[in-house]
Design an enzyme around this catalytic site. Structure first.
Site, short mmCIF file in Angstrom:
data_model
loop_
_atom_site.label_atom_id
_atom_site.label_comp_id
_atom_site.label_asym_id
_atom_site.label_seq_id
_atom_site.Cartn_x
_atom_site.Cartn_y
_atom_site.Cartn_z
N ASN A 13 41.77 -11.92 33.06
CA ASN A 13 40.66 -10.97 33.22
C ASN A 13 41.21 -9.85 34.12
O ASN A 13 41.44 -10.07 35.31
CB ASN A 13 39.49 -11.69 33.85
CG ASN A 13 38.25 -10.84 34.07
OD1 ASN A 13 37.36 -11.24 34.80
ND2 ASN A 13 38.16 -9.68 33.45
N GLN A 48 37.62 -4.51 33.98
CA GLN A 48 36.79 -3.91 35.02
C GLN A 48 37.60 -2.97 35.90
O GLN A 48 38.78 -3.23 36.18
CB GLN A 48 36.16 -4.99 35.93
CG GLN A 48 34.95 -5.69 35.36
CD GLN A 48 35.32 -6.91 34.55
OE1 GLN A 48 36.42 -7.44 34.68
NE2 GLN A 48 34.41 -7.37 33.71
N CYS A 75 31.68 -9.66 40.23
CA CYS A 75 32.77 -10.13 39.37
C CYS A 75 33.60 -11.11 40.18
O CYS A 75 34.29 -10.72 41.13
CB CYS A 75 33.62 -8.95 38.88
SG CYS A 75 35.01 -9.48 37.84
N GLY A 76 33.52 -12.38 39.80
CA GLY A 76 34.21 -13.41 40.58
C GLY A 76 35.71 -13.29 40.53
O GLY A 76 36.40 -13.43 41.56
N ASN A 150 25.04 -11.73 39.17
CA ASN A 150 24.75 -11.08 37.90
C ASN A 150 24.17 -12.12 36.95
O ASN A 150 24.32 -13.33 37.16
CB ASN A 150 26.00 -10.39 37.33
CG ASN A 150 27.19 -11.32 37.21
OD1 ASN A 150 27.09 -12.52 37.42
ND2 ASN A 150 28.34 -10.77 36.88
N HIS A 152 23.33 -14.61 33.79
CA HIS A 152 24.06 -15.38 32.79
C HIS A 152 23.10 -16.25 31.99
O HIS A 152 22.14 -16.81 32.54
CB HIS A 152 25.10 -16.29 33.44
CG HIS A 152 26.27 -15.56 33.99
ND1 HIS A 152 27.45 -15.39 33.30
CD2 HIS A 152 26.45 -14.93 35.19
CE1 HIS A 152 28.30 -14.69 34.03
NE2 HIS A 152 27.72 -14.40 35.18
N GLU A 201 31.12 -11.14 27.95
CA GLU A 201 30.71 -10.47 29.17
C GLU A 201 30.02 -9.15 28.84
O GLU A 201 30.54 -8.35 28.05
CB GLU A 201 31.94 -10.22 30.06
CG GLU A 201 31.60 -9.83 31.47
CD GLU A 201 32.79 -9.95 32.40
OE1 GLU A 201 32.66 -9.53 33.56
OE2 GLU A 201 33.86 -10.45 31.98
N ARG A 202 28.84 -8.93 29.42
CA ARG A 202 28.10 -7.70 29.12
C ARG A 202 28.95 -6.48 29.48
O ARG A 202 29.57 -6.43 30.54
CB ARG A 202 26.76 -7.68 29.85
CG ARG A 202 26.89 -7.69 31.35
CD ARG A 202 25.57 -7.53 32.08
NE ARG A 202 25.80 -7.60 33.52
CZ ARG A 202 24.91 -7.27 34.44
NH1 ARG A 202 23.72 -6.83 34.08
NH2 ARG A 202 25.21 -7.36 35.72
N CYS A 210 36.06 -15.46 33.14
CA CYS A 210 34.93 -14.83 33.84
C CYS A 210 34.56 -15.75 34.99
O CYS A 210 34.07 -16.86 34.78
CB CYS A 210 33.76 -14.64 32.89
SG CYS A 210 32.29 -13.93 33.69
N GLY A 211 34.82 -15.29 36.21
CA GLY A 211 34.57 -16.12 37.38
C GLY A 211 33.11 -16.43 37.60
O GLY A 211 32.74 -17.59 37.85
N THR A 212 32.24 -15.41 37.52
CA THR A 212 30.82 -15.69 37.70
C THR A 212 30.28 -16.53 36.55
O THR A 212 29.37 -17.34 36.73
CB THR A 212 30.01 -14.39 37.84
OG1 THR A 212 30.18 -13.58 36.68
CG2 THR A 212 30.42 -13.63 39.10
N GLY A 213 30.88 -16.36 35.34
CA GLY A 213 30.47 -17.19 34.21
C GLY A 213 30.80 -18.65 34.46
O GLY A 213 30.01 -19.55 34.13
#
Length: 270
Positions: A13, A48, A75-76, A150, A152, A201-202, A210-213
C-alpha cells in the site's frame, strides 16, 4: 519551486510523503494537485498522498489524500510508514483522531483509538444493527459496520478470493446508506487467530493492504466472537497483527518500507 518527496509503502500500500513540518508547501494542496501527483501514468503514483505538518499537541499532524484526490480521516499503513520515517515513538494527529507509533524489530506498531460501532458513528444514513446490517449486494450480505477513524463495512465469506470485488466494491462504496462512502472488506476466518482479507478502499480501489481495514475486520470478527482478541490478518501484500485490548484501544503491528526519494516541480501539478 521544487518540492522534495519520499516514496514509502506498507505491505505494498504505497504513499507519497510530503514533509511540510519545517518548510511549508508552495501553496495549499488542492484535491486536483493530490490527484495529479497520485496518477501512476503522469504523476509520481501512489494509493495515498501524505502531508506532514507541524502540530502543537503531537509530534506532527498527518493529512491523507486518496488516489482520487479526496481527503480522508485515517490510514493505518501510512501511519506505520510515517512512524518509520520519524524514527522514534511519536504521536500523530489526524482528522480521525490521535495515533501513537512505536518501533520494533523491523516492524512499526500503531495505537489506534477505540473503534466506534453505533450507526450514527459509522456514519449510516439511518438507524440499524451494525453487527449484522440487514442489507445485501449480490452475494455479499449482512456486513458488520465499524469506524476506526474511517468507515468500514466487513463481509464474512467462505472464500474472500472468490468475491468479484472489482464489481461489488464500487457499488457498495457509493451506496446511499453510507453518506461518507465506505471501505469494503471481504474476509475469511481461517481459525481463532487467523483471517484472510481483501479490501476495496474508497477513493482508491483494490489495495494490496489496508491497515484500518485489517483493524476494522479484526474488531468485527471479535464482536461476532469468531476469533480471539489478537489475530493475524493476511492481506495480498502481507500480514498484520491486530490486538483489541480490554481498554478498547487497538494495536496494529506490521512492516513499513522507504522506497526512494526525489523531487518535482510544484507548478507541473498545481
Amino acid at each position: 519551486m521544487r518540492v522534495e518527496f519520499i516514496k514509502m509503502h506498507g505491505l505494498g500500500n504505497d504513499f507519497i510523503v510530503l514533509d511540510a513540518r519545517e518548510n511549508a508547501l508552495p501553496a495549499a494542496l488542492t484535491n486536483e494537485t493530490a490527484r495529479a501527483l497520485a496518477d501512476r501514468h503522469t504523476g509520481i503514483g501512489c494509493d495515498q498522498l501524505i502531508v506532514l505538518e507541524p502540530s502543537d499537541s503531537a509530534t506532527c499532524r498527518m493529512r491523507i489524500y486518496n488516489h482520487d484526490g479526496g481527503e480522508v480521516e485515517a490510514c493505518g499503513n501510512a501511519t506505520r510508514a510515517v512512524g518509520l520515517l520519524l524514527g522514534e515513538p511519536a504521536r500523530i494527529a489526524t482528522s480521525g483522531g490521535m495515533l501513537e507509533t512505536t518501533l520494533g524489530d523491523g516492524v512499526v506498531s500503531v495505537e489506534l483509538e477505540t473503534p466506534r460501532c453505533e450507526w450514527e458513528q459509522i456514519p449510516l444514513a439511518y438507524a440499524m444493527d451494525t453487527l449484522a446490517m440487514p442489507l445485501g449486494w449480490g452475494e455479499l450480505e449482512q456486513p458488520v459496520a465499524v469506524n476506526v477513524g474511517n468507515p468500514h463495512a466487513i463481509f464474512f465469506v467462505d472464500d474472500c478470493d472468490a468475491v468479484p470485488l472489482d464489481q461489488l466494491g464500487p457499488e457498495i462504496e457509493h451506496d446511499a446508506v453510507f453518506p461518507e462512502r465506505v471501505n469494503v472488506n471481504v474476509a475469511t476466518v481461517v481459525d481463532r487467530q487467523t483471517i484472510r482479507l481483501r479490501v476495496w478502499e474508497r477513493g482508491v480501489g483494490q489495495t494490496r493492504a489496508c491497515g484500518t481495514g485489517a483493524c476494522a475486520t479484526a474488531v468485527a470478527a471479535m464482536r461476532r466472537k469468531l476469533v480471539d482478541r489478537e489475530v493475524t490478518v493476511h492481506l495480498p501484500g502481507g500480514p498484520l497483527t491486530i490486538a483489541w485490548r480490554e481498554d478498547g484501544g487497538i494495536t496494529m503491528t506490521g512492516g513499513a518500507t522507504e522506497s526512494f526519494r526525489g523531487s518535482f516541480e510544484w507548478d507541473d501539478f498545481a
